[in-house]
Design a protein around this motif. Structure first.
Motif, PDB file in Angstrom:
ATOM      1  N   SER A  79       0.813  -1.041   0.070  1.00 45.24           N
ATOM      2  CA  SER A  79       0.058   0.070  -0.034  1.00 45.24           C
ATOM      3  C   SER A  79       0.816   1.341  -0.146  1.00 45.24           C
ATOM      4  CB  SER A  79      -1.000   0.104   1.302  1.00 45.24           C
ATOM      5  OG  SER A  79      -1.953   1.018   1.144  1.00 45.24           O
ATOM      6  N   PHE A  80       1.848   1.362   0.854  1.00 47.89           N
ATOM      7  CA  PHE A  80       2.714   2.324   0.992  1.00 47.89           C
ATOM      8  C   PHE A  80       3.607   2.659  -0.602  1.00 47.89           C
ATOM      9  CE2 PHE A  80       7.164   3.890   1.479  1.00 47.89           C
ATOM     10  CZ  PHE A  80       6.980   5.011   2.097  1.00 47.89           C
ATOM     11  N   LEU A  81       3.868   1.415  -0.959  1.00 54.15           N
ATOM     12  CA  LEU A  81       4.711   1.541  -2.270  1.00 54.15           C
ATOM     13  C   LEU A  81       3.869   2.073  -3.234  1.00 54.15           C
ATOM     14  CD1 LEU A  81       7.358   0.802  -3.866  1.00 54.15           C
ATOM     15  CD2 LEU A  81       6.296  -1.551  -3.956  1.00 54.15           C
ATOM     16  N   VAL A 130      -1.553  -0.082 -10.241  1.00 53.32           N
ATOM     17  CA  VAL A 130      -1.352   0.253  -8.921  1.00 53.32           C
ATOM     18  C   VAL A 130      -2.590   0.518  -7.911  1.00 53.32           C
ATOM     19  CG1 VAL A 130      -0.632   2.626  -7.525  1.00 53.32           C
ATOM     20  CG2 VAL A 130       0.770   1.750  -9.362  1.00 53.32           C
ATOM     21  N   ASN A 131      -3.725   1.123  -8.684  1.00 50.43           N
ATOM     22  CA  ASN A 131      -5.064   1.229  -8.147  1.00 50.43           C
ATOM     23  C   ASN A 131      -5.639  -0.169  -7.712  1.00 50.43           C
ATOM     24  OD1 ASN A 131      -4.941   4.135  -8.100  1.00 50.43           O
ATOM     25  ND2 ASN A 131      -5.879   4.299  -9.983  1.00 50.43           N
ATOM     26  N   GLU A 183       3.356   5.626  -3.284  1.00 52.88           N
ATOM     27  CA  GLU A 183       4.578   6.239  -3.558  1.00 52.88           C
ATOM     28  C   GLU A 183       4.826   6.501  -5.208  1.00 52.88           C
ATOM     29  OE1 GLU A 183       6.850   8.282  -1.721  1.00 52.88           O
ATOM     30  OE2 GLU A 183       5.268   7.866  -0.267  1.00 52.88           O
ATOM     31  N   ILE A 184       4.398   5.289  -5.774  1.00 55.32           N
ATOM     32  CA  ILE A 184       4.420   5.200  -7.279  1.00 55.32           C
ATOM     33  C   ILE A 184       3.377   6.126  -8.035  1.00 55.32           C
ATOM     34  CG2 ILE A 184       4.133   3.654  -9.044  1.00 55.32           C
ATOM     35  CD1 ILE A 184       5.399   1.529  -7.503  1.00 55.32           C
ATOM     36  N   ARG A 185       2.224   6.095  -7.241  1.00 59.80           N
ATOM     37  CA  ARG A 185       1.136   6.928  -7.973  1.00 59.80           C
ATOM     38  C   ARG A 185       1.076   8.171  -8.071  1.00 59.80           C
ATOM     39  NH1 ARG A 185      -5.217   6.009  -5.707  1.00 59.80           N
ATOM     40  NH2 ARG A 185      -4.076   6.648  -3.830  1.00 59.80           N
ATOM     41  N   HIS A 215      -1.286   5.259 -17.976  1.00 57.61           N
ATOM     42  CA  HIS A 215      -2.661   4.911 -17.395  1.00 57.61           C
ATOM     43  C   HIS A 215      -2.724   3.426 -17.007  1.00 57.61           C
ATOM     44  CE1 HIS A 215      -4.684   8.790 -17.480  1.00 57.61           C
ATOM     45  NE2 HIS A 215      -4.403   8.955 -18.987  1.00 57.61           N
ATOM     46  N   LEU A 216      -2.125   2.545 -17.731  1.00 52.40           N
ATOM     47  CA  LEU A 216      -2.310   1.051 -17.463  1.00 52.40           C
ATOM     48  C   LEU A 216      -1.392   0.874 -16.292  1.00 52.40           C
ATOM     49  CD1 LEU A 216      -1.625  -0.671 -20.993  1.00 52.40           C
ATOM     50  CD2 LEU A 216      -3.690  -0.691 -19.519  1.00 52.40           C
TER      51      LEU A 216
END
Length: 152
Positions: free
Chosen positions: A51-53, A99-100, A56-58, A93-94
């Motif tokens: 979740s944290f990662l 991530v989502n 951070e990527i989002r 977007h992919l």
């Protein structure tokens, strides 16, 4: 008579084994309980890390998609540049969707996921996939590829 003796012997061995193993059952349950608790804690740690990662990527992905959108408004871009931007946008977007989805798995496991119904433009999605495939072919083979869209 031999069959009865065999049955009696088998029953005696089974009873002796059960009497011997019966005191071990609570220890086995304790070991199983400790193992399960350890697995649950490890799973929670992994979900927290994921979740944290993902968060951070989002954040950089939002910056990338915003920049691409801004660049797409440039009227001086060639058609090839626009297609390249569309491919980059599709990939971003992919990645954002991936991530989502990982974050949604965390929500699902914690019981906080809510499903929603949404409309989407399938032609736009297919064009984005085609642009991504075209870019992959160009990178691997150095060939330009064009796709015809003939959808009535």
């Amino acid at each position: 008579m031999a069959f009865d003796a065999l049955n009696i012997t088998t029953a005696a061995v089974s009873l002796t084994t059960a009497i011997y193993l019966l005191p071990l059952v609570p220890h086995l349950f304790d070991a199983l309980d400790k193992t399960l608790m350890s697995e649950i804690q490890a799973k929670r740690k992994v979900l927290t890390f994921m979740s944290f990662l993902c968060h951070e990527i989002r954040n950089p992905l939002f910056a990338i998609t915003s920049t691409i959108s801004f660049m797409g408004d440039d009227k001086t871009l060639s058609e090839e540049q626009r297609e390249s931007l569309a491919s980059i946008e599709q990939s971003a977007h992919l990645m954002l969707r991936l991530v989502n989805d990982v974050l949604d798995i965390s929500k699902l496991e914690s019981g906080k996921l809510r499903l929603e119904q949404a409309r989407f433009d399938i032609l736009k999605m297919l064009k984005g996939v085609a642009a991504s495939v075209r870019t992959d072919i160009w990178q691997k083979h150095g060939e330009a590829v064009s796709f015809e869209y003939n959808i009535d």
